[in-house]
Enzyme design. Structure first.
Site, PDB file in Angstrom:
ATOM      1  N   LYS A  72       4.277 -84.979  30.563  1.00  0.00           N
ATOM      2  CA  LYS A  72       3.215 -84.142  30.008  1.00  0.00           C
ATOM      3  C   LYS A  72       3.763 -82.854  29.429  1.00  0.00           C
ATOM      4  O   LYS A  72       4.830 -82.375  29.815  1.00  0.00           O
ATOM      5  CB  LYS A  72       2.157 -83.825  31.068  1.00  0.00           C
ATOM      6  CG  LYS A  72       2.667 -83.033  32.270  1.00  0.00           C
ATOM      7  CD  LYS A  72       1.537 -82.806  33.280  1.00  0.00           C
ATOM      8  CE  LYS A  72       2.057 -82.109  34.541  1.00  0.00           C
ATOM      9  NZ  LYS A  72       0.986 -81.870  35.520  1.00  0.00           N
ATOM     10  N   HIS A  83      -9.538 -88.068  26.083  1.00  0.00           N
ATOM     11  CA  HIS A  83      -8.494 -89.081  26.061  1.00  0.00           C
ATOM     12  C   HIS A  83      -8.445 -89.685  24.671  1.00  0.00           C
ATOM     13  O   HIS A  83      -9.476 -90.063  24.098  1.00  0.00           O
ATOM     14  CB  HIS A  83      -8.747 -90.143  27.132  1.00  0.00           C
ATOM     15  CG  HIS A  83      -8.650 -89.577  28.517  1.00  0.00           C
ATOM     16  ND1 HIS A  83      -9.729 -89.013  29.159  1.00  0.00           N
ATOM     17  CD2 HIS A  83      -7.584 -89.431  29.345  1.00  0.00           C
ATOM     18  CE1 HIS A  83      -9.333 -88.558  30.344  1.00  0.00           C
ATOM     19  NE2 HIS A  83      -8.053 -88.798  30.473  1.00  0.00           N
ATOM     20  N   GLN A  95     -13.730 -80.142  33.680  1.00  0.00           N
ATOM     21  CA  GLN A  95     -12.632 -80.070  32.713  1.00  0.00           C
ATOM     22  C   GLN A  95     -13.144 -80.301  31.299  1.00  0.00           C
ATOM     23  O   GLN A  95     -14.061 -81.096  31.102  1.00  0.00           O
ATOM     24  CB  GLN A  95     -11.571 -81.135  33.021  1.00  0.00           C
ATOM     25  CG  GLN A  95     -10.795 -80.911  34.300  1.00  0.00           C
ATOM     26  CD  GLN A  95      -9.806 -82.034  34.543  1.00  0.00           C
ATOM     27  OE1 GLN A  95     -10.165 -83.206  34.496  1.00  0.00           O
ATOM     28  NE2 GLN A  95      -8.557 -81.688  34.805  1.00  0.00           N
TER      29      GLN A  95
END
Length: 586
Positions: free
Chosen positions: A410, A328, A324
Site C-alpha cells: 500500500k 474500491h 471511511q
C-alpha cells in the site's frame, strides 16, 4: 561518538538517556525491576515494576531528572560487552523481565550488556561513547502510563515513564513549545468547548456527535460526494453485518478475527464489518462484467466497527466505530498506473481544499508483512507496480518494510501541519488476492473472451472521517475555514431595539445558504461578542441605528478587533464567495 546521520544520532542519544533514566530510578527506588526502554519518536520511555510500597507519580519527576543530571555529570563511559546465555541469566537473575527476554532468545543469539558506572543493562545498543555526549539540559520527563508486560493484558501491569530528549537545549525548548501548542489545540478539549461531540466512559470508542459537530461531518461528506462524482465514482452502500462465510472467503476471519465484533443468529456467526472491501466485491460480482466496464470505481461512506483495545483509544482519532471515505477500484493490470495517477490527482485536489498543499504530503510504500496471503511472486509484481505508478503520478516515496496489508502492498499519504506534526490519512492498496478465484472471485470477460481476475485497488483519501475531523480541529485550533465552520456568521444587535433588523439580515443570508444566527438574547453586546469569539465563529455582524438606516453591517472578522462597514448586499456576495471557493483564509 562517530559521525552518524542526524536521525540515527538522535536515536542513539535518546536510547542512552533511557539507560540513564533507568539507572536513576533504580538508585532512587531500590527494589525496582526494569523491563525495556527504547527510543521513540521525540523521546524515549522505560517500563518499571516498582515495589508495592512505592507509589510513583509525576511528583517524582524532579528527583529523577536531578539524579539523571548527576549521573551524566559523572562522565562515565558506556562500555559494551558480549556475554554468553548462562552469564546473562546469572547476571540478571534478580531481574525477572530481563530473564524472560534472555530465555526467549534463540540459543545462538549474541547477547550484550552496556555498563555505565555501576549500572548494567541488557541491551544491543547503540549508545553514545560516554556521558559527556549527553547534554544535562536537553531532556525532560513528561508523563507516566500503565503498560502490560509485552502488551499482554493478562500479564503484569508496569509503570511506563515517558520522556523527551534532544541534542541541544534549544531543541528541547522548541519541542516543549510545540507540545504546549498541541495541548491547547487538543481536539477533545476543543470538542467540548465548541460543543461538537462527546465521548462516554460506558461506551468506549463510540462518538456522540452534537449538532455543531455533525454540521462539519455532513459538510465534509457533501464536499467529498461532489469530488467523487467529478472523478467518476459510483456511490454504493453495503450491509453493516455480514456472515462468517464471507469473512472466511476474504481471509479476514483468519487474519483479523481478534479485531472483529462477532455475533450469532439462528446458529450462524456474523460479524460487524471492520472494513468495506468484501461488500464491494459482492456488488461487482452481480452480473457479468466486461473489460469495457473497467475501471469500475465503487465508493461508500462505510460505517465500520473494530474491536480496538480500550487502552489504545484516543478521542475521535482512534475509535471503535467510524466511517471511511472508502472506495474500491476494479481494473485490469494494464490500468493500474493510470488509476493510481487518477487517485493521486484526486487526493492532491482534496487535500489542497482542506489546506494541505502537495509540499506538505509525504508518501510511504508499505511492503509485504510477515502475516500475509499470496505468493512471493505475486507480491513482487504488486510492489513494483505500485511503486512505478506512484512515481508516474509525481510522488517520491520511501519504503516502509513489512507494513503492508495482509493481502497487498500500500501507499500511505501523510500530512504535516503548521506544528510539524504528521498525520497519516490517505491510503492506496494494490490487491491481487481478494479478487482471485481462491478468495472472492471478482472476474471479468477480457478482450479475448476469457475470464480474468480483476485487480482491486482499495483507497481512501481522508481515511476515517472522525479522525480527519479531529485533525482539522487541531490543525486550525478549532477556528475552521468558513466553509467548514458550524456557524459561519452571527448577527449581533447593539441594543434590543435593533433585534428585528438583526433578524432580517440573518434571514437574508440564510436564504443564500449561509449558516447564520441572529443573537437576540438578553445578554449585553460585549458579552455576546466574547461568547462568539470563544466559539470561533468566522464573522460577527454588528448592527445598530446607522446600519439599519443604510441596510448595512459592521463586519468583525474572527481574531481581529477592527470593524469594516459593508452593505448587506456586498457582504452577502463576499461571504458566499468565501464559502463557494472554500477559501482557507478569512
Amino acid at each position: 561518538m562517530s559521525v552518524l546521520p542526524k536521525s540515527e544520532r538522535l536515536d542513539t542519544i535518546r536510547h542512552s538517556l533511557a539507560h540513564v533514566m533507568a539507572d536513576a530510578v533504580v538508585k532512587l527506588f531500590p527494589g525496582t525491576k526494569v523491563a525495556i526502554g527504547p527510543s521513540i519518536e521525540h523521546g524515549f520511555y522505560y517500563d518499571f515494576q516498582f515495589p508495592p510500597t512505592v507509589k510513583f507519580s509525576p511528583d517524582d519527576f524532579g528527583a529523577v531528572e536531578k539524579e539523571m543530571r548527576r549521573i551524566i555529570a559523572s562522565g562515565a563511559r558506556f562500555e559494551r560487552k558480549e556475554i554468553s546465555r548462562s552469564e546473562a541469566l546469572n547476571l540478571f537473575s534478580q531481574e525477572p523481565f530481563k530473564t524472560e527476554i534472555i530465555e526467549d532468545l534463540p540459543e545462538n543469539a549474541v547477547l550484550s550488556t552496556f555498563t555505565s558506572g555501576d549500572f548494567v543493562d541488557l541491551c544491543k545498543g547503540p549508545h553514545v561513547d560516554s556521558m559527556r555526549e549527553l547534554n544535562p539540559n536537553s531532556f525532560k520527563l513528561l508523563k507516566i502510563a500503565g503498560a502490560y508486560w509485552r502488551g499482554d493484558e493478562h500479564r503484569q501491569m508496569l509503570t511506563r515513564i515517558y520522556a523527551t530528549g534532544w541534542e541541544r537545549p534549544e531543541d528541547l525548548k522548541d519541542y516543549l513549545h510545540r507540545l504546549e501548542e498541541a495541548e491547547k489545540n487538543d481536539h477533545r478539549r476543543l470538542g467540548k468547548q465548541l460543543d461538537l461531540f462527546h465521548l462516554a466512559d460506558e461506551n468506549p470508542g463510540e462518538i456522540f456527535w452534537h449538532p455543531n459537530g455533525w454540521t462539519i461531518y455532513l459538510e465534509i461528506q457533501k464536499y467529498m460526494r461532489k469530488r467523487l462524482k467529478e472523478f467518476g465514482y459510483k456511490e454504493v452502500n453495503t450491509p453493516f453485518v455480514m456472515p462468517q462465510s464471507l469473512w472466511l472467503r476474504s481471509g479476514h476471519w483468519d487474519k483479523y478475527k481478534e479485531n472483529m465484533f462477532i455475533t450469532e443468529s439462528e446458529k450462524r456467526f456474523f460479524a460487524l464489518k471492520p472494513m468495506n472491501c468484501p461488500g464491494h466485491v459482492e456488488i461487482f460480482k452481480q452480473g457479468i462484467k466486461s473489460y469495457k466496464d473497467l475501471p469500475l470505481r465503487l465508493a461508500e461512506f462505510g460505517s465500520c466497527t473494530r474491536n480496538e483495545p480500550s487502552g489504545s483509544l484516543h478521542g475521535i482519532f482512534r475509535a471503535r466505530g467510524f466511517v471511511q471515505d472508502d472506495a474500491h477500484i476494479f481494473c485490469t493490470e494494464d490500468q493500474i498506473t493510470s488509476e493510481v495517477e487518477h487517485f493521486c490527482h484526486l487526493l492532491k485536489v482534496v487535500y489542497e481544499d482542506f489546506g494541505f498543499p502537495k509540499d506538505t504530503i509525504e508518501v510511504k510504500l508499505s511492503t509485504r508483512p510477515e502475516k500475509r496471503i499470496g505468493s512471493d511472486q505475486t507480491w513482487d509484481i504488486a510492489e513494483k507496480s505500485l511503486g512505478d505508478a506512484c512515481k508516474a503520478a509525481g510522488f517520491d516515496f520511501t519504503i516502509s518494510p513489512g507494513e503492508g496489508a495482509f493481502y497487498g502492498p500500500k501507499l500511505e499519504f501523510t500530512l504535516f501541519d503548521s506544528l510539524g506534526r504528521d498525520w497519516q490519512c490517505g491510503t492506496l492498496q494494490l490487491d491481487y488476492q481478494l479478487p482471485s478465484p481462491e478468495r472472492l472471485n471478482a472476474e471479468y470477460i477480457g478482450e479475448d473472451n476469457e475470464k480474468h481476475s480483476a485487480v482491486m485497488l482499495h483507497r481512501a483519501v481522508l481515511g476515517s472521517l472522525e479522525r480527519f475531523i479531529g485533525i482539522l480541529i487541531e490543525t486550525y485550533a478549532g477556528a475552521l475555514p468558513t466553509w467548514l465552520s458550524p456557524m459561519q456568521v452571527v448577527v449581533i444587535p447593539v441594543a434590543p431595539t435593533f433585534n428585528e433588523y438583526a433578524q432580517t439580515v440573518a434571514d437574508t443570508l440564510g436564504l443564500l445558504g449561509v449558516r447564520v444566527h441572529a443573537d437576540v438574547s438578553t445578554e449585553r453586546m460585549n458579552a455576546k461578542i466574547r461568547l462568539w469569539q470563544e466559539q470561533k465563529v468566522p464573522y460577527q455582524l454588528i448592527v445598530g441605528q446607522q446600519e439599519a438606516e443604510t441596510n448595512s453591517v459592521s463586519v468583525r472578522i474572527r481574531k481581529e478587533r477592527d470593524q469594516k462597514k459593508m452593505s448587506t448586499k456586498d457582504f452577502s456576495t463576499y461571504i458566499c464567495d468565501k464559502i463557494n471557493t472554500r477559501a482557507i483564509q478569512l
